[in-house]
Design an enzyme around this catalytic site. Structure first.
Site, PDB file in Angstrom:
ATOM      1  CG  ASP A  55      35.644  37.580  33.522  1.00  0.00           C
ATOM      2  OD1 ASP A  55      36.591  38.278  33.106  1.00  0.00           O
ATOM      3  OD2 ASP A  55      35.449  37.358  34.735  1.00  0.00           O
ATOM      4  CB  SER A  56      36.987  41.624  29.586  1.00  0.00           C
ATOM      5  OG  SER A  56      37.599  40.797  28.633  1.00  0.00           O
ATOM      6  CG  ASP A  94      38.335  34.610  32.427  1.00  0.00           C
ATOM      7  OD1 ASP A  94      38.911  34.088  33.405  1.00  0.00           O
ATOM      8  OD2 ASP A  94      38.260  35.848  32.255  1.00  0.00           O
ATOM      9  CE  LYS A 124      41.978  35.173  32.921  1.00  0.00           C
ATOM     10  NZ  LYS A 124      41.247  35.808  34.035  1.00  0.00           N
ATOM     11  CD  GLU A 126      39.131  37.831  37.978  1.00  0.00           C
ATOM     12  OE1 GLU A 126      38.732  38.413  39.013  1.00  0.00           O
ATOM     13  OE2 GLU A 126      38.887  38.262  36.837  1.00  0.00           O
ATOM     14  CD  GLU A 193      43.638  42.771  35.062  1.00  0.00           C
ATOM     15  OE1 GLU A 193      43.178  41.610  35.109  1.00  0.00           O
ATOM     16  OE2 GLU A 193      42.997  43.747  34.638  1.00  0.00           O
TER      17      GLU A 193
HETATM   18  O1  KIV Z   1      38.620  38.812  31.053  1.00  0.00           O
HETATM   19  C1  KIV Z   1      39.685  39.301  30.643  1.00  0.00           C
HETATM   20  O2  KIV Z   1      39.761  39.962  29.594  1.00  0.00           O
HETATM   21  C2  KIV Z   1      40.867  39.097  31.456  1.00  0.00           C
HETATM   22  C3  KIV Z   1      42.068  39.916  31.084  1.00  0.00           C
HETATM   23  C4  KIV Z   1      42.104  41.139  31.923  1.00  0.00           C
HETATM   24  C5  KIV Z   1      43.298  39.156  31.152  1.00  0.00           C
HETATM   25  O3  KIV Z   1      40.858  38.356  32.390  1.00  0.00           O
END
Ligand code: KIV
Length: 295
Positions: A55-56, A94, A124, A126, A193
């Site tokens: 999600d970056s 994500d 994934k 968080e 992280e």
């Molecule tokens: O969204 C992302 O790029 C991430 C990384 C920091 C692992 O979750």
């Protein structure tokens, strides 16, 4: 039959069992964060074990200051693109902010969308203790979950910014509690992280599942970096933990500058970039002479 991206000798796409075996054998797994088909295809060719469609993308692709504005639809579209670019690579979707927070039913519904609509291999999300019930519910639906703890960008407002976690004894305890919660909930892998290596190393040694790191030291089961960071694409911010393997922003800016100069000067396109007219020259000239544009 190998796909177009696979050479005869390329390994087949990894499964969660392969990832577990790699940990058991002490073999590190390496993954990269990418959002588009082009970049994904390079990752696959380079032999990347996994690709995270992170999600970056909110910052790198869409120019937001953080990851919070990313939606389910944005994430799914980018996962679809990455799957098309890397058909033989293990892909992790994500889950964006808000897609798993309201209820377990919502979390399962959105996790299922990643698999059904984008053919990812895992998702994934968080958080640790706070989202244990959501992880449990998603795992029970048969989906592979990667936990993500420590510096969790979706909760950067609550953390007071993109701040390293686990630096104090109380902070380390919080990381350990989160790691345990993620494992107990049934997650098959854990990403840590922005945490001191000594804490990550303890978690990686203690938990039977693979524990990967980003900004969390070398003593764990593998590493992930953002393609944008390692290629030097993103100029707004480079985290201390990231290594630049090239300076793409510099090279791209220079290439753009050269193109602007050449195109303005009429030096581009050159003859080798142009198509040839293959019809009758006299007929063409007559056509031009006779033709009237209705302006
Ligand atoms: O969204 C992302 O790029 C991430 C990384 C920091 C692992 O979750």
């Amino acid at each position: 039959m190998p796909s177009a991206n696979q050479t005869a000798t390329a390994p087949k796409k990894k499964t969660i069992l392969d990832l577990q075996q790699m940990k058991d054998k002490g073999e590190k797994a390496v993954w990269v964060v990418a959002y588009d088909a082009c970049m994904a295809s390079y990752a696959e060719k380079a032999g990347m074990d996994m690709i995270l469609v992170g999600d970056s993308m909110g910052m790198i692709v869409y120019g937001y200051p953080g990851t919070v504005p990313v939606s389910m639809d944005m994430s799914i579209f980018h996962c679809q693109a990455v799957r098309r670019g890397a058909p033989d690579t293990y892909i992790i979707g994500d889950m964006p902010f808000g897609s798993y927070h309201e209820s377990s039913a919502d979390a399962v519904h959105n996790a299922v969308r990643f698999l059904k609509e984008a053919d990812v291999d895992a998702i994934k999300l968080e958080g640790g203790v706070a989202v244990k019930d959501k992880i449990e519910a998603i795992c029970k639906s048969g989906i592979v979950v990667f936990g993500h703890i420590g510096l969790t960008p979706q909760s950067s407002a609550a953390l007071g910014g993109f701040k390293v976690q686990g630096k104090s004894t109380a902070g380390a305890l919080a990381v350990l509690n989160d790691a345990r919660a993620v494992y107990e909930a049934g997650a098959r892998c854990l990403l840590i992280e922005g945490v001191p290596e000594v804490v990550t190393a303890f978690v990686a040694k203690s938990l039977p599942i693979p524990v990967y790191g980003i900004g969390a030291g070398v003593r764990c089961d593998g590493q992930v970096l953002l393609a944008a960071d390692l290629l030097g694409m993103y100029e707004a911010f480079t985290p201390k933990f990231s290594k630049r393997y090239m300076n793409l922003a510099h090279d791209v800016t220079n290439a753009f500058r050269e193109y602007v100069e050449e195109a303005k000067a009429g030096a581009f396109p050159a003859p080798e970039h142009m198509y040839k007219y293959t019809g009758d020259e006299a007929e063409l000239q007559k056509l031009f002479a006779d033709y009237k544009f209705q302006l």
